[in-house]
Motif scaffolding. Structure first.
Motif, PDB file in Angstrom:
ATOM      1  N   ASN A 154      26.738   2.709 -19.741  1.00 40.29           N
ATOM      2  CA  ASN A 154      25.992   3.754 -19.044  1.00 40.29           C
ATOM      3  C   ASN A 154      24.486   3.626 -19.244  1.00 40.29           C
ATOM      4  N   SER A 155      24.044   3.654 -20.505  1.00 37.93           N
ATOM      5  CA  SER A 155      22.605   3.614 -20.764  1.00 37.93           C
ATOM      6  C   SER A 155      21.996   2.281 -20.346  1.00 37.93           C
ATOM      7  N   ASP A 156      22.722   1.175 -20.552  1.00 34.74           N
ATOM      8  CA  ASP A 156      22.210  -0.143 -20.159  1.00 34.74           C
ATOM      9  C   ASP A 156      22.040  -0.242 -18.645  1.00 34.74           C
ATOM     10  N   MET A 157      23.057   0.226 -17.899  1.00 34.14           N
ATOM     11  CA  MET A 157      23.015   0.132 -16.437  1.00 34.14           C
ATOM     12  C   MET A 157      21.883   0.968 -15.860  1.00 34.14           C
ATOM     13  N   VAL A 158      21.788   2.228 -16.296  1.00 30.67           N
ATOM     14  CA  VAL A 158      20.749   3.111 -15.768  1.00 30.67           C
ATOM     15  C   VAL A 158      19.361   2.610 -16.166  1.00 30.67           C
ATOM     16  N   SER A 159      19.216   2.124 -17.389  1.00 28.06           N
ATOM     17  CA  SER A 159      17.927   1.585 -17.838  1.00 28.06           C
ATOM     18  C   SER A 159      17.534   0.361 -17.020  1.00 28.06           C
ATOM     19  N   TYR A 160      18.512  -0.484 -16.708  1.00 27.38           N
ATOM     20  CA  TYR A 160      18.242  -1.687 -15.917  1.00 27.38           C
ATOM     21  C   TYR A 160      17.762  -1.321 -14.517  1.00 27.38           C
ATOM     22  N   VAL A 161      18.473  -0.382 -13.875  1.00 19.56           N
ATOM     23  CA  VAL A 161      18.118   0.002 -12.504  1.00 19.56           C
ATOM     24  C   VAL A 161      16.752   0.675 -12.466  1.00 19.56           C
ATOM     25  N   TRP A 162      16.561   1.664 -13.326  1.00 21.92           N
ATOM     26  CA  TRP A 162      15.302   2.394 -13.293  1.00 21.92           C
ATOM     27  C   TRP A 162      14.146   1.582 -13.855  1.00 21.92           C
ATOM     28  N   GLY A 163      14.446   0.664 -14.756  1.00 24.21           N
ATOM     29  CA  GLY A 163      13.408  -0.251 -15.219  1.00 24.21           C
ATOM     30  C   GLY A 163      12.922  -1.153 -14.105  1.00 24.21           C
ATOM     31  N   GLY A 164      13.856  -1.615 -13.279  1.00 22.90           N
ATOM     32  CA  GLY A 164      13.478  -2.439 -12.131  1.00 22.90           C
ATOM     33  C   GLY A 164      12.613  -1.672 -11.147  1.00 22.90           C
ATOM     34  N   MET A 165      12.985  -0.423 -10.883  1.00 20.53           N
ATOM     35  CA  MET A 165      12.185   0.386  -9.964  1.00 20.53           C
ATOM     36  C   MET A 165      10.796   0.656 -10.526  1.00 20.53           C
ATOM     37  N   ALA A 166      10.727   0.906 -11.827  1.00 18.93           N
ATOM     38  CA  ALA A 166       9.423   1.148 -12.448  1.00 18.93           C
ATOM     39  C   ALA A 166       8.547  -0.094 -12.397  1.00 18.93           C
ATOM     40  N   THR A 167       9.170  -1.263 -12.548  1.00 15.35           N
ATOM     41  CA  THR A 167       8.413  -2.520 -12.490  1.00 15.35           C
ATOM     42  C   THR A 167       7.846  -2.745 -11.091  1.00 15.35           C
ATOM     43  N   MET A 168       8.676  -2.526 -10.074  1.00  8.73           N
ATOM     44  CA  MET A 168       8.198  -2.678  -8.701  1.00  8.73           C
ATOM     45  C   MET A 168       7.144  -1.627  -8.353  1.00  8.73           C
ATOM     46  N   SER A 169       7.292  -0.441  -8.930  1.00 10.43           N
ATOM     47  CA  SER A 169       6.278   0.590  -8.715  1.00 10.43           C
ATOM     48  C   SER A 169       4.944   0.168  -9.316  1.00 10.43           C
ATOM     49  N   LEU A 170       5.011  -0.448 -10.485  1.00  6.08           N
ATOM     50  CA  LEU A 170       3.797  -0.968 -11.121  1.00  6.08           C
ATOM     51  C   LEU A 170       3.134  -2.020 -10.237  1.00  6.08           C
ATOM     52  N   LEU A 171       3.925  -2.914  -9.665  1.00  5.56           N
ATOM     53  CA  LEU A 171       3.390  -3.939  -8.766  1.00  5.56           C
ATOM     54  C   LEU A 171       2.742  -3.309  -7.542  1.00  5.56           C
ATOM     55  N   ALA A 172       3.398  -2.288  -6.974  1.00  5.16           N
ATOM     56  CA  ALA A 172       2.870  -1.647  -5.773  1.00  5.16           C
ATOM     57  C   ALA A 172       1.562  -0.918  -6.064  1.00  5.16           C
ATOM     58  N   VAL A 173       1.549  -0.125  -7.129  1.00  8.54           N
ATOM     59  CA  VAL A 173       0.343   0.635  -7.470  1.00  8.54           C
ATOM     60  C   VAL A 173      -0.811  -0.302  -7.814  1.00  8.54           C
ATOM     61  N   GLY A 174      -0.490  -1.414  -8.469  1.00  6.32           N
ATOM     62  CA  GLY A 174      -1.537  -2.345  -8.884  1.00  6.32           C
ATOM     63  C   GLY A 174      -2.140  -3.156  -7.756  1.00  6.32           C
ATOM     64  N   THR A 175      -1.425  -3.284  -6.642  1.00  5.38           N
ATOM     65  CA  THR A 175      -1.909  -4.142  -5.544  1.00  5.38           C
ATOM     66  C   THR A 175      -2.320  -3.375  -4.293  1.00  5.38           C
ATOM     67  N   VAL A 176      -1.878  -2.123  -4.161  1.00  2.72           N
ATOM     68  CA  VAL A 176      -2.112  -1.433  -2.895  1.00  2.72           C
ATOM     69  C   VAL A 176      -3.603  -1.246  -2.620  1.00  2.72           C
ATOM     70  N   GLY A 177      -4.397  -0.968  -3.664  1.00  2.07           N
ATOM     71  CA  GLY A 177      -5.832  -0.802  -3.455  1.00  2.07           C
ATOM     72  C   GLY A 177      -6.479  -2.063  -2.920  1.00  2.07           C
ATOM     73  N   LEU A 178      -6.140  -3.211  -3.521  1.00  2.73           N
ATOM     74  CA  LEU A 178      -6.698  -4.489  -3.070  1.00  2.73           C
ATOM     75  C   LEU A 178      -6.254  -4.813  -1.654  1.00  2.73           C
ATOM     76  N   VAL A 179      -4.989  -4.520  -1.348  1.00  7.70           N
ATOM     77  CA  VAL A 179      -4.465  -4.802  -0.010  1.00  7.70           C
ATOM     78  C   VAL A 179      -5.183  -3.957   1.035  1.00  7.70           C
ATOM     79  N   ILE A 180      -5.383  -2.673   0.741  1.00  6.70           N
ATOM     80  CA  ILE A 180      -6.085  -1.796   1.682  1.00  6.70           C
ATOM     81  C   ILE A 180      -7.517  -2.269   1.881  1.00  6.70           C
TER      82      ILE A 180
END
Length: 467
Positions: free
Chosen positions: A86-112
């Motif tokens: 349970n904890s491993d699966m949820v951590s994996y999924v939400w960790g992946g989303m948090a990582t992609m969110s970090l990528l999006a937030v870090g690049t959106v300003g430069l892209v705009i």
């Protein structure tokens, strides 16, 4: 928020209907195709009518909310099969989303800055397309149902486990749509607040009427906790971003710092919070995690009062250092509080109705977020805090520290309900949570009778066929 308010009906549709033998893949591919065309159209059409633009953005959000729901349903299904992950699966999924969110937030300003704001929408077609590739190869492990019909409808699961789930989904959808759009069409803070409270009470009662008691209990706790976590973003945005002419004593953050810099810190610390939770909190009881994470989060929220009173400046602590440090700590603890809620939701979903039940719980959570926004707006209005970016509005922030004190303490109030609403269990406990499958023998026999009747009335093994 409109597509997210439709999650309840999405879940029922996914569990009941199968297209080309699959419950999830066709829906995800269809919405992804629509999102690619919609985003490309928005990103390449400078003179698009506003109605067309809204429709395109609706389609894009529909794809995101649909994928979000069906992925949640799938990992809930996997957790049901093996609760120890349970904890491993949820951590994996939400960790992946948090990582992609970090990528999006870090690049959106430069892209705009490089391509312009409109081109960002066209660029978003790339991740939508890439995200569809694993779905096409069925890495989601969507099981094919019996029969070769183009589209069939199987209502036996709903009949066997309670058609009330579909009724509840319809109720929450109507409430969610009404609440999400009331602020747009009716600009009355008091009315919207009362409507939000009504929607919250109706949702809680609906869960107690149509779902097992444990599910209703957990939903009631999470919804009440969200309701007590009032959002005052409408005022804090102006407090931090007003310029010298609007608020001479203010921090005067740039829009980039307030959105991107703080967002980057939040994304990084969210990942840290997920990792720490999986390493050190995954084997603690749900009640203990909720208790201490809520108390610590409330204590850290009190730090904001020092900024609103401008005491940090008197102590020689720069606003940026103070705010970034506070945001980092609060985000870590917020993940500690959010993760057990997701894990309980994953364990509560009945077999065969994962999408429906997760949709109901997620829809209630989204509804709670809207209630939080409206209740926060009501509190700000009651305290006379109505900044709008106009000149010389320093007086608007005089009572902001008091509002921050109130919203910091309120999340602790629902903790008195912990022993009554949250199960005395751990995330990785084997077997179903107590009460999930607590059906009487009479109900089980009734369900078997319904299934037998369906098999007699229909020659196809999967239920009634459409098309």
């Amino acid at each position: 928020m409109t597509p997210w308010s439709l999650k309840g009906m999405m879940g029922v549709g996914s569990d009941v209907f199968a297209i080309m033998g699959y419950h999830k893949i066709p829906l995800m591919i269809l919405t992804a195709t629509g999102a690619v065309f919609a985003l490309f159209f928005v990103g390449t059409s400078p003179n698009m009518p506003i109605i067309v633009a809204l429709l395109c953005l609706f389609i894009a959000q529909l794809h995101i909310s649909m994928n979000d729901l069906l992925v949640e349903a799938k990992y809930s299904e996997k957790i049901q099969q093996n609760p120890s992950v349970n904890s491993d699966m949820v951590s994996y999924v939400w960790g992946g989303m948090a990582t992609m969110s970090l990528l999006a937030v870090g690049t959106v300003g430069l892209v705009i800055q490089t391509l312009g704001a409109r081109r960002v929408f066209a660029l978003c077609t790339v991740p939508v397309f890439l995200g569809s590739i694993p779905i096409l190869f069925n890495l989601l492990d969507d099981k094919r149902v019996a029969g070769n019909k183009c589209c069939h409808m199987d209502t036996r699961v709903l009949k066997g486990r309670g058609e009330g789930y579909a009724v509840l989904a319809a109720i929450i959808t109507v409430l969610g749509l009404g609440l999400a759009n009331s602020g747009v069409f009716y600009d009355n803070i008091q009315f919207n607040f009362l409507l939000a409270i009504f929607c919250g009470i109706a949702t809680i009662l609906g869960f107690y009427r149509y779902t097992p008691r444990l599910i209703a209990n957990v939903n009631a706790f999470t919804l009440i906790q969200t309701l007590f976590s009032m959002s005052i973003e409408g005022a804090t945005f102006y407090f931090f971003t007003d310029g010298p002419e609007e608020y001479p004593e203010g921090p005067h953050f740039s829009d980039w710092f307030y959105t991107t810099a703080i967002g980057l810190v939040a994304s990084v610390t969210a990942i840290l919070g997920i990792v720490l939770f999986n390493l050190y909190l995954g084997h603690m009881k749900y009640r203990t995690i909720f208790l201490w994470s809520t108390i610590v989060y409330s204590i850290l929220s009190l730090i904001n009062i020092l900024v609103f009173l401008r005491w940090n400046k008197a102590w020689g602590i720069p606003d940026r250092v103070f705010v970034l440090g506070s945001a980092a700590l609060q985000t870590v603890i917020k993940e500690f509080n959010y993760m057990p809620a997701v894990m309980i939701m994953s364990r509560l979903c009945p077999k065969g109705l994962e999408a429906t039940m997760f949709a109901l719980l997620a829809s209630a959570s989204n509804l709670g977020s809207n209630i939080s926004n409206y209740s926060g707006a009501f509190l700000l209005d009651a305290m006379g805090i109505k900044p709008n970016g106009s000149k010389n509005e320093s007086h608007q922030f005089e009572n902001l520290w008091l509002v921050a004190l109130i919203v910091s303490i309120l999340p602790c109030v629902p903790l008195i309900l912990l022993p009554y609403l949250i199960p005395d269990a751990r995330p990785n406990d084997e077997g179903p949570l107590p009460g999930v499958e607590n059906e009487s023998e009479e109900r089980k026999n009734e369900r078997k009778g319904l299934l037998a009747d369906d098999e007699e009335e229909d020659e196809t093994p999967a239920g009634s066929v459409v098309g």
